[in-house]
Enzyme design. Sequence first.
Site, PDB file in Angstrom:
ATOM      1  N   GLY A 273      37.698  12.923  35.514  1.00 57.15           N
ATOM      2  CA  GLY A 273      39.060  12.761  36.010  1.00 57.15           C
ATOM      3  C   GLY A 273      39.502  14.027  36.720  1.00 57.15           C
ATOM      4  NE  ARG A 309      46.189  20.601  32.150  1.00 55.64           N
ATOM      5  CZ  ARG A 309      45.707  21.809  32.305  1.00 55.64           C
ATOM      6  NH1 ARG A 309      46.213  22.619  33.207  1.00 55.64           N
ATOM      7  NH2 ARG A 309      44.702  22.235  31.580  1.00 55.64           N
ATOM      8  CE1 TYR A 313      46.975  20.049  25.629  1.00 54.14           C
ATOM      9  CE2 TYR A 313      47.239  19.873  28.012  1.00 54.14           C
ATOM     10  CZ  TYR A 313      46.996  19.287  26.783  1.00 54.14           C
ATOM     11  OH  TYR A 313      46.764  17.942  26.728  1.00 54.14           O
ATOM     12  CB  CYS A 340      67.379  21.685  25.669  1.00 58.37           C
ATOM     13  SG  CYS A 340      68.819  21.438  26.676  1.00 58.37           S
ATOM     14  CD  GLU A 341      61.937  21.573  23.031  1.00 59.49           C
ATOM     15  OE1 GLU A 341      61.407  22.579  22.527  1.00 59.49           O
ATOM     16  OE2 GLU A 341      62.438  20.649  22.369  1.00 59.49           O
TER      17      GLU A 341
HETATM   18  C1  LIG Z   1      40.236  12.103  29.306  1.00 58.47           C
HETATM   19  C2  LIG Z   1      38.957  11.381  29.348  1.00 58.47           C
HETATM   20  C3  LIG Z   1      38.112  11.490  30.453  1.00 58.47           C
HETATM   21  C4  LIG Z   1      38.400  12.390  31.623  1.00 58.47           C
HETATM   22  O1  LIG Z   1      38.466  13.720  31.276  1.00 58.47           O
HETATM   23  P1  LIG Z   1      38.556  14.842  32.417  1.00 58.47           P
HETATM   24  O2  LIG Z   1      38.680  16.097  31.626  1.00 58.47           O
HETATM   25  O3  LIG Z   1      39.783  14.531  33.194  1.00 58.47           O
HETATM   26  O4  LIG Z   1      37.323  14.763  33.225  1.00 58.47           O
HETATM   27  C5  LIG Z   1      36.958  10.755  30.463  1.00 58.47           C
HETATM   28  N1  LIG Z   1      36.638   9.936  29.436  1.00 58.47           N
HETATM   29  C6  LIG Z   1      37.425   9.793  28.364  1.00 58.47           C
HETATM   30  C7  LIG Z   1      37.004   8.877  27.277  1.00 58.47           C
HETATM   31  C8  LIG Z   1      38.605  10.507  28.274  1.00 58.47           C
HETATM   32  O5  LIG Z   1      39.392  10.377  27.201  1.00 58.47           O
END
Ligand SMILES: *Cc1c(COP(=O)(O)O)cnc(C)c1O
Length: 419
Positions: A273, A309, A313, A340-341
């Site tokens: 992703g 993020r 994180y 408000c955080e």
């Molecule tokens: C979040 C996720 C991905 C993608 O992760 P990336 O870090 O965005 O590459 C792929 N497979 C599963 C099962 C996920 O939960």
Amino acid sequence: MPMSPDFQHRLSTILPRIAEHYGTPFHIYDEAGIRETCRQLIDAFSGIDHFKEFFAVKALPNPSVMKIMKDMGFGFDCSSITELLLSRQLGCSTDDIMFTSNNTGVNEFRTAFADAGCILNLDDISLIDKLDKMPETICFRYNPGPRRKGNDIIGNPVESKYGVSHDQILSAFSLARSKGAKRFGLHTMLVSNELNYEYMVETARMLLDIIEDISSKLDVPFDFINIGGGLGIPYTPDDKPFDLASMAKEISALFETFKSAHSWAPKLYLESGRYMTGPHGVLVTTVINHKDTYRRYVGVDASMSCLMRPGMYGAYHHIHIHGKEQEPLREKVDVAGSLCENIDKFAVQRLLPRTCEGDLIIIHDTGAHGHAMGFNYNGHLRPKELLLKEDGSIELIRREETASDYFSTLNFEPDAIHP
Ligand SMILES: *Cc1c(COP(=O)(O)O)cnc(C)c1O
């Protein structure tokens, strides 16, 4: 190097006009960059007979971007009913959707089997008995437990809620086979935002070893292995880019070896992703206030409802100020939203050029897990999404939320009971 330099170049001359027309804040994505990354991935794995990327929908669940992925020949990795529906709307066929869920409910399975179906990736052995029917192709998510370490972000596999344990995996395939499954896949996901490509090579090796072992014990024809996502991107200026070519070269060699030993090899699936879209998106926001108290604050018109993020994180997102790219970094500031955080900050004690009200701030690398993680806490609304197309035009691909969107779930038929 954060944010694709080509994207920064393409955006630099047209950004004020875009901001003027659409208003800030917005996420904007770069079609040319996304397509380029897709091509690089396809080229890298050209040595493997059957390679396919299933774009992890949760990273950027926008149909206009998903259409680009589909156009490049990719499928989709979904983890919820809504993500399934989103993928189906694009006209995906069974083999284009991988449904990887966890703690799955019966309703989710019903949706998974509806319409064109999908490739079902089961997260637990107990779920086999909960299926209305066993599909022809079934995949299991594997959790190696103490056999692997995972990376810092995703944590230790032993503590992870995902996947079938090592001791259960053989029985899982055996049971699925006895229930009528004909083709099989093995999946795992062990790292997140990992810049060291060797983890992915190790994962491919591990999955090939397991299917080799299972195939020698059971008559289960393996169709594919899916090595998951988790390929990292360089968020900070010091991060080295992920070495895609080396990863692909080493994994291809493993497949070569497997093929010469067994005279067959599975297909290779990836479900990346972040790597696909992360560097090809930015959040653009306007400076609206300055505040000097114990620290200097640059107040912007976006808040963490647009990008969680950094707050959640402590993640670093590089920032530059439009038109001040060459100016010296004069001020150490916190760049804050209005939620408000106190964690609602895009940058903490960051050195930036001196800013003025009206300056456009570009927050890098928001193309994955950016808008998608937006939320409505504190009545904050999610921003619009724009696409910079290959022909240089800009298209609105999601409008911003309005107060009436926020109120829409308060609009319902009265329903009370006196139990
Ligand atoms: C979040 C996720 C991905 C993608 O992760 P990336 O870090 O965005 O590459 C792929 N497979 C599963 C099962 C996920 O939960």
